[in-house]
Design a protein around this motif. Structure first.
Motif, PDB file in Angstrom:
ATOM      1  N   LEU A 192       0.827  -1.211   0.000  1.00 53.05           N
ATOM      2  CA  LEU A 192       0.000   0.000   0.000  1.00 53.05           C
ATOM      3  C   LEU A 192       0.861   1.260   0.000  1.00 53.05           C
ATOM      4  O   LEU A 192       0.519   2.253  -0.644  1.00 53.05           O
ATOM      5  CB  LEU A 192      -0.956  -0.007   1.193  1.00 53.05           C
ATOM      6  CG  LEU A 192      -2.038  -1.088   1.149  1.00 53.05           C
ATOM      7  CD1 LEU A 192      -2.869  -1.049   2.430  1.00 53.05           C
ATOM      8  CD2 LEU A 192      -2.920  -0.944  -0.076  1.00 53.05           C
ATOM      9  N   SER A 193       1.991   1.221   0.678  1.00 57.62           N
ATOM     10  CA  SER A 193       2.908   2.350   0.666  1.00 57.62           C
ATOM     11  C   SER A 193       3.502   2.550  -0.726  1.00 57.62           C
ATOM     12  O   SER A 193       3.596   3.685  -1.219  1.00 57.62           O
ATOM     13  CB  SER A 193       4.019   2.125   1.689  1.00 57.62           C
ATOM     14  OG  SER A 193       4.897   3.218   1.715  1.00 57.62           O
ATOM     15  N   LEU A 194       3.893   1.460  -1.367  1.00 57.52           N
ATOM     16  CA  LEU A 194       4.438   1.529  -2.724  1.00 57.52           C
ATOM     17  C   LEU A 194       3.425   2.126  -3.688  1.00 57.52           C
ATOM     18  O   LEU A 194       3.747   3.033  -4.471  1.00 57.52           O
ATOM     19  CB  LEU A 194       4.851   0.130  -3.182  1.00 57.52           C
ATOM     20  CG  LEU A 194       5.485  -0.002  -4.554  1.00 57.52           C
ATOM     21  CD1 LEU A 194       6.840   0.693  -4.590  1.00 57.52           C
ATOM     22  CD2 LEU A 194       5.638  -1.480  -4.918  1.00 57.52           C
ATOM     23  N   VAL A 195       2.196   1.654  -3.617  1.00 56.59           N
ATOM     24  CA  VAL A 195       1.132   2.148  -4.494  1.00 56.59           C
ATOM     25  C   VAL A 195       0.872   3.635  -4.251  1.00 56.59           C
ATOM     26  O   VAL A 195       0.785   4.432  -5.197  1.00 56.59           O
ATOM     27  CB  VAL A 195      -0.150   1.307  -4.294  1.00 56.59           C
ATOM     28  CG1 VAL A 195      -1.347   1.957  -4.968  1.00 56.59           C
ATOM     29  CG2 VAL A 195       0.057  -0.103  -4.819  1.00 56.59           C
ATOM     30  N   ALA A 196       0.758   4.017  -2.995  1.00 55.53           N
ATOM     31  CA  ALA A 196       0.502   5.428  -2.677  1.00 55.53           C
ATOM     32  C   ALA A 196       1.667   6.312  -3.129  1.00 55.53           C
ATOM     33  O   ALA A 196       1.456   7.405  -3.674  1.00 55.53           O
ATOM     34  CB  ALA A 196       0.250   5.596  -1.179  1.00 55.53           C
TER      35      ALA A 196
END
Length: 106
Positions: free
Chosen positions: A47-51
């Motif tokens: 989720l951090s990578l996507v954001a």
């Protein structure tokens, strides 16, 4: 192994060719985001990578400023986000339904 090391390992698996400075930013966000505090390290890394990609490499924020709703803005940047994931060697891609289900990363 601590949470940082597990998240770092997950980011390396998710994006093996991510540039070092981007790697550090994604890892720090996964550790520092209150919305990701209770997530598994692997989920927090994804989720951090996507954001990070959404906000740093796309026109997402500009689309929101122009009046697009979140779902529409995410739809318009989806292909570019997947291009970055591909460039970074990620085995995963984002699907439209994933973007609607995501929470806690904006």
């Amino acid at each position: 192994m601590g949470r940082r090391e597990i998240i770092e390992s997950a980011v390396r698996i998710l994006a093996p060719r991510i540039p070092r400075h981007e790697f550090e930013a994604v890892t720090d966000h996964a550790l520092g985001s209150r919305g990701l505090h209770t997530a598994t390290p692997e989920t927090a890394a994804w989720l951090s990578l996507v954001a990070y990609i959404r906000h740093r490499f796309t026109d997402y924020d500009e689309l929101l400023e122009d009046g697009y709703d979140t779902d529409s803005a995410r739809f318009f940047v989806l292909d570019h986000m997947n291009e970055v994931l591909e460039e970074w060697g990620s085995p995963r891609r984002i699907k439209a339904e994933d973007e609607k289900a995501e929470d806690g990363t904006d």
